[in-house]
Design a protein around this motif. Structure first.
Motif, mmCIF file in Angstrom:
data_model
loop_
_atom_site.group_PDB
_atom_site.id
_atom_site.type_symbol
_atom_site.label_atom_id
_atom_site.label_comp_id
_atom_site.label_asym_id
_atom_site.label_seq_id
_atom_site.Cartn_x
_atom_site.Cartn_y
_atom_site.Cartn_z
ATOM 1 N N LEU A 246 0.824 -1.207 0.000
ATOM 2 C CA LEU A 246 0.000 0.000 0.000
ATOM 3 C C LEU A 246 0.861 1.261 0.000
ATOM 4 O O LEU A 246 0.584 2.218 -0.727
ATOM 5 N N MET A 247 1.904 1.259 0.817
ATOM 6 C CA MET A 247 2.790 2.419 0.865
ATOM 7 C C MET A 247 3.541 2.597 -0.458
ATOM 8 O O MET A 247 3.759 3.724 -0.910
ATOM 9 N N ALA A 248 3.929 1.495 -1.078
ATOM 10 C CA ALA A 248 4.594 1.577 -2.381
ATOM 11 C C ALA A 248 3.652 2.160 -3.434
ATOM 12 O O ALA A 248 4.055 3.013 -4.239
ATOM 13 N N ALA A 249 2.402 1.719 -3.414
ATOM 14 C CA ALA A 249 1.417 2.235 -4.369
ATOM 15 C C ALA A 249 1.147 3.724 -4.143
ATOM 16 O O ALA A 249 1.067 4.503 -5.094
ATOM 17 N N ASN A 250 1.020 4.115 -2.886
ATOM 18 C CA ASN A 250 0.776 5.525 -2.582
ATOM 19 C C ASN A 250 1.970 6.390 -2.973
ATOM 20 O O ASN A 250 1.798 7.527 -3.439
ATOM 21 N N THR A 251 3.167 5.877 -2.772
ATOM 22 C CA THR A 251 4.369 6.630 -3.145
ATOM 23 C C THR A 251 4.403 6.913 -4.633
ATOM 24 O O THR A 251 4.648 8.047 -5.065
ATOM 25 N N ILE A 252 4.146 5.873 -5.432
ATOM 26 C CA ILE A 252 4.181 6.045 -6.886
ATOM 27 C C ILE A 252 3.048 6.960 -7.355
ATOM 28 O O ILE A 252 3.234 7.788 -8.253
ATOM 29 N N SER A 253 1.878 6.835 -6.745
ATOM 30 C CA SER A 253 0.721 7.617 -7.204
ATOM 31 C C SER A 253 0.861 9.109 -6.908
ATOM 32 O O SER A 253 0.187 9.924 -7.545
ATOM 33 N N PRO A 256 3.279 11.737 -9.969
ATOM 34 C CA PRO A 256 2.767 12.596 -11.060
ATOM 35 C C PRO A 256 2.266 13.956 -10.582
ATOM 36 O O PRO A 256 2.482 14.967 -11.262
ATOM 37 N N ILE A 257 1.620 14.005 -9.416
ATOM 38 C CA ILE A 257 1.123 15.276 -8.901
ATOM 39 C C ILE A 257 2.284 16.217 -8.604
ATOM 40 O O ILE A 257 2.247 17.415 -8.929
ATOM 41 N N ILE A 258 3.349 15.680 -7.997
ATOM 42 C CA ILE A 258 4.519 16.500 -7.691
ATOM 43 C C ILE A 258 5.179 17.003 -8.960
ATOM 44 O O ILE A 258 5.571 18.174 -9.064
ATOM 45 N N ILE A 259 5.306 16.126 -9.958
ATOM 46 C CA ILE A 259 5.933 16.516 -11.222
ATOM 47 C C ILE A 259 5.120 17.604 -11.918
ATOM 48 O O ILE A 259 5.677 18.599 -12.415
#
Length: 279
Positions: A246-253, A256-259
């Motif tokens: 879950l933490m890995a998925a949240n990190t990746i998701s 894009p918002i930060i970029i």
């Protein structure tokens, strides 16, 4: 105490408070990233650590191997990109029309449009869902793109930018020179309201990328889920929660918002400055 020393103390205080605020804001992100590299045993270990004791990429491997994460992310990209592009076109065109043209019932129509901002999304969900069913758009990209492409707040925002950044004299001069209305809009108006487009683009992207409730209503198959909806399925079994995945998925998701914000940061700051000058 001299004025120079007083100003320096105030400056140091402000910078200190902003630094503390930034640190507090970044703590959840740091904890999320750290946990994404922890093994399952580390989550239930009595000994807690601010860094992973035995860092592993297994959570990321399981995320891509055992779930539809790649498909969910692809769906989110398709929906968000098309929503932003279509939304920028619709909102800027409507804002330009309200800001430049004079037509009958202009104020009534504009205030009617603006008043819909106060209507909660849940109130309109049934009639919009009924329209999507009749149009046979359920479980399709169009059902996720179209509702977010029309933003009443976006129309209001672009109207304000058009009135602030586009002198009517410039529009009249362009018409005298024989420039078409489409030419004025695309070649003159849009470049001048670029800061507003940057602000609106960030707003539309975040709104579409992080949306959960609307996809929950529109989507039926797991393959068509967007990221927020797909990640929610990882909580389906409360007795077998894989916190690292879950933490890995949240990190990746969140990447894009930060970029998007970093690339549009200049336009975003410029947009805020224009609003401040107008105020």
């Amino acid at each position: 105490m001299s004025k120079t020393r007083k100003d320096r103390i105030v400056k140091i205080f402000i910078h200190t408070m902003l630094t503390l605020f930034a640190v507090v804001t970044l703590i959840p992100f740091y904890w999320m990233i750290v946990n994404s590299f922890k093994s399952s045993g580390d989550f239930y270990s009595i000994e807690k650590s601010l860094i992973p004791l035995n860092p592993t990429f297994q959570n990321y491997v399981e995320l891509f191997a055992d779930t539809f994460f790649t498909r969910w992310m692809g769906n989110s990209f398709v929906v968000s990109i098309l929503s932003v592009l279509l939304g920028l076109l619709i909102c800027s065109a409507a804002g330009y029309a309200f800001g430049v043209y004079n037509f009958r019932f202009k104020k009534v129509i504009f205030w009617t449009v603006l008043s819909t901002v106060a209507i909660p999304e849940i109130v309109t969900i049934i009639p919009v869902f009924d329209i999507m069913v009749k149009a046979n758009l359920i479980d399709k990209y169009a059902s996720l793109i179209l509702p977010y492409a029309v933003s009443m707040f976006g129309i209001f925002l672009m109207k304000q930018y058009v009135e602030t950044s586009l002198p009517k004299e410039l529009v009249e001069c362009a018409r005298i020179d024989g420039v078409s209305e489409y030419g004025i809009f695309f070649k003159i108006a849009l470049p001048l309201v670029k800061p507003g487009l940057g602000v609106l683009g960030i707003f539309l992207w975040i709104n579409s990328w992080s949306s959960y409730f609307w996809p929950l209503i529109m989507i039926r198959s797991q393959e068509m889920m967007t990221l927020p909806l797909g990640l929610a399925t990882l909580y389906a079994d409360p007795f077998d929660l894989k916190y690292g995945v879950l933490m890995a998925a949240n990190t990746i998701s969140t990447i894009p918002i930060i970029i998007i914000f970093l690339f549009a940061q200049e336009q975003f700051v410029a947009g805020l400055t224009v609003g401040a000058v107008k105020g």
